[in-house]
Write an enzyme that holds these catalytic residues in place. Structure first.
Site, PDB file in Angstrom:
ATOM      1  N   ASP A   7       0.869  -1.188   0.000  1.00  0.00           N
ATOM      2  CA  ASP A   7       0.000   0.000   0.000  1.00  0.00           C
ATOM      3  C   ASP A   7       0.901   1.231   0.000  1.00  0.00           C
ATOM      4  OD1 ASP A   7      -2.438   1.499   0.091  1.00  0.00           O
ATOM      5  OD2 ASP A   7      -2.108   1.862   2.212  1.00  0.00           O
ATOM      6  N   SER A   8       0.291   2.365  -0.310  1.00  0.00           N
ATOM      7  CA  SER A   8       1.053   3.606  -0.244  1.00  0.00           C
ATOM      8  C   SER A   8       1.447   3.919   1.199  1.00  0.00           C
ATOM      9  CB  SER A   8       0.214   4.756  -0.797  1.00  0.00           C
ATOM     10  OG  SER A   8      -0.967   4.880  -0.018  1.00  0.00           O
ATOM     11  N   GLY A  40      -3.342   8.756  -4.173  1.00  0.00           N
ATOM     12  CA  GLY A  40      -4.683   8.877  -4.772  1.00  0.00           C
ATOM     13  C   GLY A  40      -4.973  10.168  -5.498  1.00  0.00           C
ATOM     14  N   CYS A  70      -4.555  -1.854  -1.821  1.00  0.00           N
ATOM     15  CA  CYS A  70      -4.747  -0.454  -2.175  1.00  0.00           C
ATOM     16  C   CYS A  70      -5.705  -0.400  -3.361  1.00  0.00           C
ATOM     17  CB  CYS A  70      -3.385   0.131  -2.564  1.00  0.00           C
ATOM     18  SG  CYS A  70      -3.469   1.803  -3.195  1.00  0.00           S
ATOM     19  N   ASN A  71      -6.812   0.291  -3.202  1.00  0.00           N
ATOM     20  CA  ASN A  71      -7.781   0.405  -4.298  1.00  0.00           C
ATOM     21  C   ASN A  71      -7.209   1.200  -5.460  1.00  0.00           C
ATOM     22  OD1 ASN A  71     -10.769  -0.448  -3.328  1.00  0.00           O
ATOM     23  ND2 ASN A  71      -9.548   0.255  -1.599  1.00  0.00           N
ATOM     24  N   THR A  72      -6.446   2.244  -5.129  1.00  0.00           N
ATOM     25  CA  THR A  72      -5.917   3.120  -6.178  1.00  0.00           C
ATOM     26  C   THR A  72      -4.974   2.328  -7.085  1.00  0.00           C
ATOM     27  OG1 THR A  72      -6.077   4.910  -4.582  1.00  0.00           O
ATOM     28  CG2 THR A  72      -4.761   5.329  -6.547  1.00  0.00           C
ATOM     29  N   CYS A 206     -11.173   2.793  -0.118  1.00  0.00           N
ATOM     30  CA  CYS A 206      -9.761   3.150   0.074  1.00  0.00           C
ATOM     31  C   CYS A 206      -9.395   2.480   1.382  1.00  0.00           C
ATOM     32  CB  CYS A 206      -9.581   4.663   0.172  1.00  0.00           C
ATOM     33  SG  CYS A 206      -7.947   5.139   0.810  1.00  0.00           S
ATOM     34  N   THR A 207      -8.326   1.709   1.376  1.00  0.00           N
ATOM     35  CA  THR A 207      -8.048   0.872   2.554  1.00  0.00           C
ATOM     36  C   THR A 207      -7.746   1.706   3.804  1.00  0.00           C
ATOM     37  OG1 THR A 207      -5.778   0.605   1.726  1.00  0.00           O
ATOM     38  CG2 THR A 207      -7.350  -1.163   1.256  1.00  0.00           C
TER      39      THR A 207
HETATM   40  N1  DGL Z   1      -4.949   3.100   0.649  1.00  0.00           N
HETATM   41  C1  DGL Z   1      -5.017   3.447  -0.709  1.00  0.00           C
HETATM   42  C2  DGL Z   1      -6.299   3.039  -1.414  1.00  0.00           C
HETATM   43  O1  DGL Z   1      -6.915   2.051  -1.021  1.00  0.00           O
HETATM   44  C3  DGL Z   1      -4.330   4.674  -1.225  1.00  0.00           C
HETATM   45  C4  DGL Z   1      -4.483   5.952  -0.500  1.00  0.00           C
HETATM   46  C5  DGL Z   1      -3.583   7.007  -1.095  1.00  0.00           C
HETATM   47  O2  DGL Z   1      -2.378   6.819  -1.071  1.00  0.00           O
HETATM   48  O3  DGL Z   1      -4.132   8.007  -1.601  1.00  0.00           O
HETATM   49  O4  DGL Z   1      -6.696   3.625  -2.383  1.00  0.00           O
END
Ligand code: DGL
Length: 283
Positions: A7-8, A40, A70-72, A206-207
């Protein structure tokens, strides 16, 4: 060999927690790309490059499989990496490696249908629309992945995505509860106004947001079901490992936490979520 989780930042820990509970004997390496977080708000090419770099680090750390928690990254980078990078990279490494995302299992959980299922468009009149709100980063919202993929499968579900441009950054920085709750409430109110009524269900897409799931519960209509992305991901990984014995998850219960940012302890919001201290090593 081990399972890598990317993840980020700290958001992927919400998925990681479920994976660790589900596979207690497996070896895990978690990588938080905190020097580049949040991602994101970045453009697509940057997200692809950062996701590829994260996967490379995890493969170099001995992982066979990487879960993009991470969804992004899953929305923007996964397909590109699977099509244009992974086949050649497998040859370079000389071993089977793969990258899995978290949006497919989430959509399966939201639709109650396997990914392969695509509804026949029969033009039947939909009696009652199930309104699903998705809270996400701007990049995930821009990809329209939730609207497109759910619409292909369920014509009785209407998806409204609410981008939350500041929320991941605030969670990453350990913002205070009042500030976080105010931001969450504003987004719930915004999407409710846009829909014209309260959503029937919601996805924290977003996680990072799972860390403030209670704030979403408090802001949404009481009892609104939240589709649990970490659980859906753990179920999907179990099914994948059962089908693909060539990917070894390890069996010594190893837990490594890496960051491209500042090593050491994480802030209190993260420790409270995790249920204890968590120390990161330099990636
Ligand atoms: N946790 C991430 C997600 O699920 C990324 C959040 C981010 O870095 O903007 O999208």
């Amino acid at each position: 060999m081990a399972i890598g989780v990317f993840d980020s930042g700290v958001g992927g820990l919400t998925v990681h927690r479920r994976l660790v509970d589900r596979f207690p004997d497996a070896d895990f390496v978690y990588l938080a790309d905190q020097v580049n977080a949040p991602i994101g708000g970045r453009d697509g090419e940057a997200i692809v490059d950062l996701t590829r770099a994260g996967c490379e680090r995890l493969f170099a750390a001995g992982c066979d499989l990487v879960v993009l928690a991470c969804n992004t990254a899953s929305a923007i980078a996964l397909r590109r990496l699977q099509q244009t990078w992974l086949p050649g990279y497998r040859k370079t490494l000389g071993r089977p490696v793969n990258v899995l995302g978290i949006i497919v299992p989430t959509i399966e959980a939201a639709t109650g249908l396997p990914w392969e299922h695509e509804a026949e468009r029969r033009g039947d009149k939909v009696e009652k629309l199930d309104i699903l709100a998705v809270f996400s980063t701007p990049a995930t919202a821009r990809s329209r992945v939730y609207e497109i993929e759910i619409d292909k499968r369920r014509q009785d579900v209407a998806v409204f995505v609410e981008p939350c441009p500041e929320l991941a950054r605030m969670i990453e920085a350990g913002a205070g509860a009042v500030e976080l709750a105010t931001t969450v409430e504003a987004h719930v109110k915004a999407v409710t106004t846009r829909i014209g009524r309260a959503p029937d269900r919601a996805i924290l897409g977003c996680t990072h947001y799972e860390m403030v799931a209670d704030m979403f519960r408090a802001a949404l209509k009481p009892g609104t079901p939240l589709i649990h992305q970490p659980q859906a991901t753990a179920d999907a990984l179990a099914a994948y490992l059962a089908k693909h014995p060539e990917y070894l998850a390890g069996d010594s219960g190893g837990r490594t936490f890496l960051t491209t940012g500042k090593p050491g302890a994480q802030h209190i919001l993260v420790e409270t979520f995790w249920g204890g201290p968590l120390s990161f090593e330099q990636a």
